[in-house]
Design an enzyme around this catalytic site. Structure first.
Site, PDB file in Angstrom:
ATOM      1  CE  LYS A  29      18.511  69.513 -14.507  1.00  0.00           C
ATOM      2  NZ  LYS A  29      19.848  69.840 -13.990  1.00  0.00           N
ATOM      3  NE  ARG A  46      25.962  71.266 -10.588  1.00  0.00           N
ATOM      4  CZ  ARG A  46      25.041  71.554 -11.519  1.00  0.00           C
ATOM      5  NH1 ARG A  46      24.188  72.545 -11.314  1.00  0.00           N
ATOM      6  NH2 ARG A  46      24.992  70.864 -12.636  1.00  0.00           N
ATOM      7  CE1 TYR A  62      -4.640  86.670   4.357  1.00  0.00           C
ATOM      8  CE2 TYR A  62      -3.535  85.803   2.408  1.00  0.00           C
ATOM      9  CZ  TYR A  62      -4.437  85.643   3.446  1.00  0.00           C
ATOM     10  OH  TYR A  62      -5.121  84.465   3.590  1.00  0.00           O
ATOM     11  CG  MET A  72      -0.859  78.659  -0.360  1.00  0.00           C
ATOM     12  SD  MET A  72      -1.184  77.663   1.103  1.00  0.00           S
ATOM     13  CE  MET A  72       0.016  78.349   2.240  1.00  0.00           C
TER      14      MET A  72
END
Length: 368
Positions: free
Chosen positions: A38, A136, A264, A313
């Site tokens: 998966k 779950r 940043y 990013m």
């Protein structure tokens, strides 16, 4: 274009073969193996990994959602595929691709039974999920037997397996809890076997369960993270090989003077003159922002280079002061020299999250 020309995720199929054989060696000859592929093969490339495992001789595959299984079918995967979390909206696609659903609730069982009857299916294989403590998905144990009885009476369906999911098989402090889960599963298993088809099998163990609870291998074991090189235990990790290696390249070098800042919000201010390298990989590619500000590091020419400032990013900046390097040099983010588990721990997370977060824009390179 050389591997040092861009950010790539290397997929080492030799390592996958090694891990598969290592895990197989822990099983009795008659015990079968289901490989979990998966989340794009745990962040790698589901098609490449599934086709390789098919060649190696794995018995079953598992995905989370129908769309993942359909993708594998279209790529030529012929193994039986268990869908762990099917959605009613995808029943038609699921059946058209011969995918086998995990039935985990009365509502889902009723809906799929109605669908199977309407489609005039005959003995379509389904799998019952038993909730023994993970809380779950799954039927409570007593409800599972009732569900199995309903399936046995329904010509459209056939009970192929029953399984549970261990919540803490890697944690020795939770052994008592794990044994209680297994006991609850064992208590209903004889009844489920009676109601299953002639191919019925039971399964409970994940990668850690394979190692720590050999008495619970039953007819089949499930393994995901172990195939990709991690076993949630340092001593076992050394016996496995990481299948995925995230590599990037130095785009540019900068010389900073004392007091100059990086990135940043001036996330790092140079205390002394330093050299930084900019690398084309960032949080859009799966690197957590938590690795910034010298928490995480990459490997450059055999040495750790701390990530300085904030993770951007598309880029990170690393401190390469004192490390002989030049623009265009290859850099390992995680792989052989620094495992995904090691890097994940620095960010306060786990290898699963780091691996599955690797972005789709990163080129996959298959190594044989």
């Amino acid at each position: 274009m050389s591997l040092a020309a861009e950010t790539v995720l290397e997929l080492d199929l030799g390592a996958l073969q090694h891990n598969y054989r290592f895990l197989r060696s822990k099983l009795a000859p008659a015990c079968r193996m289901l490989a979990v592929v998966k989340a794009n093969g745990y962040g790698g490339d589901a098609t490449t990994i599934a086709l390789e495992l098919q060649e190696l001789g794995v018995d079953y595959l598992a995905v989370a959602y129908v769309s993942e299984g359909a993708f594998l079918r279209d790529a030529g995967v012929t193994l039986p595929i268990l869908v762990l979390h099917p959605q009613p909206a995808n029943f038609e696609l699921m059946v058209s691709k011969c995918l086998e659903p995990s039935i985990y609730s009365e509502r889902l069982l009723n809906l799929f039974t109605q669908f199977a009857q309407a489609q005039k299916l005959v003995a379509y294989p389904v799998h019952l999920k038993v909730n023994t403590g993970l809380n779950r998905l799954g039927f409570d144990p007593a409800e599972t037997v009732l569900a199995a009885t309903a399936i046995q009476k329904e010509d459209a369906l056939s009970l192929r397996s029953a399984f549970t999911h261990l919540a803490a098989s890697e944690d020795s402090a939770e052994k008592e809890f794990t044994l209680k889960q297994l006991s609850a599963f064992d208590a209903i298993l004889p009844a489920l076997r009676q109601k299953g088809d002639d191919k019925f099998f039971a399964h409970a163990t994940n990668t850690s369960g394979i190692i720590n609870y050999p008495q619970a291998h039953y007819d089949l074991v499930r393994t995901g993270i172990g195939l990709y090189g991690y076993a949630n235990e340092a001593s076992l990790d050394k016996q496995l090989k990481p299948v995925m290696r995230l590599k990037t390249v130095i785009s540019q070098l900068h010389q900073l003077k004392q007091g100059e800042s990086v990135g940043y919000n001036r996330g790092h201010v140079a205390k002394d003159a330093m050299t930084i390298a900019t690398l084309p990989v960032g949080h859009a590619d799966g690197l957590p922002r938590a690795l910034g500000k010298s928490v995480g590091s990459v490997i450059l020419n055999g040495k750790h280079a701390p990530i300085v400032g904030n993770v951007c990013m598309d880029m990170i900046m690393v401190d390469v002061t004192g490390i002989a390097c030049q623009e265009g040099d290859s850099v390992e983010v995680f792989g052989e020299q620094q495992s995904a588990e090691e890097l994940a721990k620095k960010a306060g997370t786990i290898s699963y999250e780091l691996l599955t977060a690797v972005g789709g824009r990163i080129k996959r390179v298959v190594l044989r």
